[in-house]
Design a protein around this motif. Structure first.
Motif, mmCIF file in Angstrom:
data_model
loop_
_atom_site.group_PDB
_atom_site.id
_atom_site.type_symbol
_atom_site.label_atom_id
_atom_site.label_comp_id
_atom_site.label_asym_id
_atom_site.label_seq_id
_atom_site.Cartn_x
_atom_site.Cartn_y
_atom_site.Cartn_z
ATOM 1 N N ASN A 1 24.622 22.283 -0.899
ATOM 2 C CA ASN A 1 23.874 22.392 0.357
ATOM 3 C C ASN A 1 23.322 21.030 0.774
ATOM 4 O O ASN A 1 23.526 20.020 0.076
ATOM 5 N N ASP A 2 22.606 20.994 1.901
ATOM 6 C CA ASP A 2 22.132 19.718 2.436
ATOM 7 C C ASP A 2 21.065 19.064 1.569
ATOM 8 O O ASP A 2 20.772 17.870 1.735
ATOM 9 N N ASN A 3 20.482 19.816 0.652
ATOM 10 C CA ASN A 3 19.485 19.263 -0.264
ATOM 11 C C ASN A 3 20.107 18.773 -1.564
ATOM 12 O O ASN A 3 19.386 18.391 -2.498
ATOM 13 N N LYS B 1 25.167 32.173 8.672
ATOM 14 C CA LYS B 1 23.923 32.131 9.444
ATOM 15 C C LYS B 1 22.845 31.385 8.655
ATOM 16 O O LYS B 1 22.648 31.612 7.468
ATOM 17 N N LYS C 1 22.955 28.253 8.045
ATOM 18 C CA LYS C 1 23.554 27.075 7.405
ATOM 19 C C LYS C 1 23.847 26.011 8.462
ATOM 20 O O LYS C 1 24.154 26.311 9.615
ATOM 21 N N SER C 2 23.775 24.771 8.052
ATOM 22 C CA SER C 2 24.133 23.676 8.951
ATOM 23 C C SER C 2 25.650 23.576 9.057
ATOM 24 O O SER C 2 26.394 24.124 8.235
ATOM 25 N N ASP C 3 26.115 22.852 10.076
ATOM 26 C CA ASP C 3 27.556 22.642 10.229
ATOM 27 C C ASP C 3 28.130 21.965 8.992
ATOM 28 O O ASP C 3 29.232 22.318 8.535
ATOM 29 N N ASN C 4 27.427 21.001 8.440
ATOM 30 C CA ASN C 4 27.932 20.304 7.258
ATOM 31 C C ASN C 4 28.018 21.224 6.048
ATOM 32 O O ASN C 4 28.954 21.113 5.240
ATOM 33 N N GLU C 5 27.070 22.121 5.908
ATOM 34 C CA GLU C 5 27.118 23.062 4.792
ATOM 35 C C GLU C 5 28.314 24.002 4.933
ATOM 36 O O GLU C 5 29.023 24.279 3.953
ATOM 37 N N ARG D 1 31.083 23.409 6.610
ATOM 38 C CA ARG D 1 32.306 22.624 6.398
ATOM 39 C C ARG D 1 32.553 22.396 4.909
ATOM 40 O O ARG D 1 33.686 22.539 4.435
ATOM 41 N N GLU E 1 25.112 29.534 18.941
ATOM 42 C CA GLU E 1 23.885 28.976 18.364
ATOM 43 C C GLU E 1 23.334 29.838 17.228
ATOM 44 O O GLU E 1 22.261 29.553 16.693
ATOM 45 N N ARG E 2 24.065 30.892 16.872
ATOM 46 C CA ARG E 2 23.708 31.816 15.788
ATOM 47 C C ARG E 2 22.354 32.482 16.033
ATOM 48 O O ARG E 2 21.545 32.663 15.133
#
Length: 457
Positions: A55-57, A122, A124-128, A130, A279-280
């Motif tokens: 994830n992003d963290n 839902k 989640k960021s786009d990067n997550e 992907r 935009e979820r």
């Protein structure tokens, strides 16, 4: 087949097929098909794997990934990928089982399969998302290919996810091939693919209305209740509006949006709803932030549309088992004459029993139900057309694809209708069972191919 308590969705789909086959004359005329039933009900292959992503963290996350390769008698496995926290083997087996016969009804040479993961996009960021797609494809790529298994999108897997999955497949295999459908139209996708399931659903129901009225009626001036607000529901609603109908509802997992009085949801409003879905967000968000919506619509939290509308046509287009027996009774009591599933197994068995009983009882006054395996086959049909375009390295026009879709949906309807007349014996003045006709037509085509290939004898 013995009861499988841990797989209720698959058991329901199996029981629904078996009940129509056993209540028809199919096994009397072809007793050997009972043996075929036991074979076709077991997947050829089930693939289960872990999906590890970050994830992003920078924290490690893990999900379960699946691909059920159910039947390849008519062609390579074909069926969607679903990313949703409810995904499990029972749901994917039910979807794959339905997909076998749905694909057979399209007339295109494709088998049946389904896959996905218990990953929730839902929140989640786009990067997550992907990163998840890349990790998911790292394993799935070992089991798919343009002549082996061609997945598509489903709940939680839009054109964006298909792009990331395709890029990961290409990077890992060095192959540019039609291994996924629902691609971008500038790099191998087909025109009309996003619209296909919703458009095809409406084309199919238009044949129901036309047949029931002796060629006198269509969607014009019909009140239509639609559930869901995703891809299928949006395009079904848009096509209903185009054909002169009135759309009185949409919904999502949080609640239902009901048009007040005699008003209709408009194409512009559907475009706004489509944007909040990108935009979820939920329907509740647009009602709370848009005074025009709040004045025109009633938003009912935690509800489905069916007990809050008066409609001529109902199109369940959200998820499985979204119409109960009591809701089916309410729809009929409120004047609904035509029910067709945009979602897979959108009606419970109790609801189907209600619809089928009314079909038999109300001679000359149509109460007619169409199962998802026939009515929502437009999506996979255009996926098959996308495969054909990829193989030929060309693209068809919007008009060409739409004309082919209309023809396929007409053939789906006529095939189910005529098969029901032959094997389900509706009786004088009673409309044929599209459930029985579609099940029998799809089953016959698949098991005949299996027999020719030595899968049963």
């Amino acid at each position: 087949m013995s009861n499988i308590p841990s797989e209720p969705e698959f058991q329901q789909a199996y029981n629904e097929l078996v009940s129509t086959l056993e209540n028809s004359t199919l096994f009397q005329k072809n007793p050997e098909y009972k043996t075929a039933l036991s074979v076709v009900s077991i997947p050829e292959r089930i693939i289960q794997f872990r999906v590890v992503w970050e994830n992003d963290n920078g924290e490690l996350q893990v999900n379960r990934g699946y691909r059920v390769q159910f039947n390849s008698a008519l062609g390579p496995y074909k069926g969607g990928l679903r990313f949703h926290p409810t995904v499990n083997l029972s749901i994917l087996k039910f979807l794959g089982f339905e997909q076998i016969f749905k694909n057979a009804l399209t007339g295109i040479n494709i088998g049946g399969g389904k896959g996905g993961a218990d990953f929730d996009p839902k929140g989640k960021s786009d990067n997550e998302i992907r990163r998840f797609c890349v990790s998911f494809m790292r394993e799935l790529s070992k089991h798919i290919g343009a002549d082996t298994d061609i997945p598509a999108g489903d709940i939680g897997v839009s054109g964006r996810e298909i792009g990331w999955l395709f890029g990961a497949y290409k990077a890992q295999t060095k192959l540019w091939e039609g291994v996924l459908t629902g691609k971008g139209t500038t790099w191998g996708g087909s025109l009309i693919r996003p619209e296909a399931t919703g458009y095809g659903l409406v084309y199919y129901v238009n044949h129901m209305i036309n047949y029931a009225s002796g060629g006198k009626e269509s969607f014009k001036d019909k009140r239509v209740a639609v559930s869901g607000s995703g891809n299928v529901a949006q395009y079904a609603a848009l096509k209903v509006i185009e054909l002169g109908g009135t759309v009185v509802s949409l919904s999502d997992s949080k609640g239902a949006l009901i048009a007040k009085e005699c008003q209709s949801i408009t194409a512009d409003e559907i475009a706004q709803i489509a944007q909040i879905k990108v935009e979820r967000k939920y329907l509740a968000d647009i009602v709370s932030s848009n005074d025009a919506f709040a004045q025109k619509y009633e938003y009912i939290a935690g509800a489905r549309p069916w007990t809050h509308v008066t409609a001529d046509v109902a199109l369940p287009s959200a998820t499985q088992n979204e119409v109960s027996g009591d809701e089916a009774k309410h729809l009929i009591g409120a004047g609904c004459k035509f029910i067709a599933e945009g979602s897979n197994m959108g009606c419970t068995q109790e609801a189907i029993d209600v619809f089928e009983a009314c079909r038999c009882e109300k001679k000359g006054d149509a109460i007619w139900y169409a199962p998802g395996k026939a009515a929502n086959a437009g999506g996979v049909a255009v996926s098959g057309l996308e495969m054909a375009q990829n193989s030929a390295r060309l693209s068809w026009t919007t008009e060409e694809v739409d004309d082919k879709l209309k023809s396929i949906m007409e053939n789906c309807f006529k095939n189910g209708l005529e098969t029901a007349k032959e094997y389900a014996e509706p009786g004088e003045g009673v409309f044929p069972s599209l459930v029985a006709g579609s099940n029998i037509a799809g089953f016959k085509k698949v098991v005949a191919a299996m027999h020719d290939q030595g899968d049963w004898w």
